[in-house]
Design an enzyme around this catalytic site. Structure first.
Site, PDB file in Angstrom:
ATOM      1  N   ARG A 213      -2.286  84.483  13.171  1.00 45.77           N
ATOM      2  CA  ARG A 213      -1.061  84.723  12.408  1.00 45.77           C
ATOM      3  C   ARG A 213      -1.097  83.949  11.088  1.00 45.77           C
ATOM      4  NH1 ARG A 213       4.440  86.565  13.591  1.00 45.77           N
ATOM      5  NH2 ARG A 213       6.008  85.071  12.903  1.00 45.77           N
ATOM      6  N   TYR A 245       2.191  76.778   3.510  1.00 41.33           N
ATOM      7  CA  TYR A 245       1.088  77.651   3.105  1.00 41.33           C
ATOM      8  C   TYR A 245       1.104  77.906   1.599  1.00 41.33           C
ATOM      9  CZ  TYR A 245       1.145  78.540   8.118  1.00 41.33           C
ATOM     10  OH  TYR A 245       1.128  78.393   9.480  1.00 41.33           O
TER      11      TYR A 245
END
Length: 248
Positions: A213, A245
């Site tokens: 994911r 991220y």
């Protein structure tokens, strides 16, 4: 060299999963080096593994070194070659997430269910729970879309051309769910087991549903999607959990 893979595997006592992994790694090795095994071709092969995780590198090098020793024992090779499989892992306080080479995920495999589960996570960012609830009626393969309904509404997701053949094969069965168990979904543990077996078979046992994911997130970010857009694709209420991220 490919002709010697099966005799080599027959000479070892391997579980079915391990045998699949060995076969995949050795075919990949033979396709790369061809009939020329020498220090130069082995160095090029070792260099080609640079994008893999430490665990995957060690597994592949160990497999190939065993094969090289077998070829020497059988006098196929006049010289004994052994690649250095001592790989130092780099440690840091913050683990660095990088995009992986995922070509092995699309290769032919005996673990079809686990492969499709992995691709649904990798390409669509779905969780095992979401995958468990997928019905064939949720897919429109002609329009290449998946309509995923949840308590937060409907998410319309585009199906890539690379994913489509795997779904078309699964859709040939006349059943209610994409993964159907007597018109009921399988348990979450079943999905994790299927995924684990597939990942082990391609030498990626260190990966998980969560890490796949994360690969989806990194790939979408690299494609230019904003943090808000990725949050919407994942069906998140807020993009807060994605901030790490986008700060990388």
């Amino acid at each position: 060299m490919i002709a010697f893979i099966e005799p080599f595997l027959a000479s070892k006592s391997l579980a079915n999963n391990s045998q699949q992994s060995y076969r995949y790694d050795l075919r990949q090795f033979c396709q790369q080096v061809g009939q020329r095994i020498n220090p130069e071709t082995l160095a090029l092969y070792q260099q080609s593994l640079s994008g893999l995780t430490v665990a995957a590198k060690k597994r592949k090098l160990s497999t190939v070194n065993q094969f090289l020793y077998y070829l020497y024992q059988q006098r196929v090779l006049a010289d004994y070659f052994k690649m250095d499989d001592r790989i130092e892992a780099s440690f840091s306080l913050k683990p660095q997430l990088t995009r992986l080479d995922t070509s092995a995920f699309y290769a032919e495999t005996a673990f079809l269910k686990g492969q499709l589960i992995a691709l649904l996570i990798l390409e669509l960012g779905l969780t095992p729970s979401e995958i468990a609830g997928l019905r064939l009626a949720d897919f429109d393969l002609g329009l290449q879309v998946l309509r995923l309904q949840s308590h937060r509404g409907i998410r319309v997701m585009t199906l890539s051309r690379t994913l489509l053949p795997f779904l078309e094969r699964a859709a040939e069965a006349q059943q209610l769910y994409l993964f159907d168990h007597d018109a009921k979904p399988f348990s979450r543990q079943w999905f994790f087991n299927q995924l684990r077996d597939f990942l082990e078979s391609i030498g990626c046992a260190e990966l998980s549903a969560q890490s796949l994911r994360e690969q989806f997130i990194l790939n979408e970010k690299a494609a230019g999607k904003s943090i808000i857009e990725v949050a919407q694709l994942l069906g998140l209420k807020s993009p807060i959990t994605l901030e790490k991220y986008y700060k990388m």
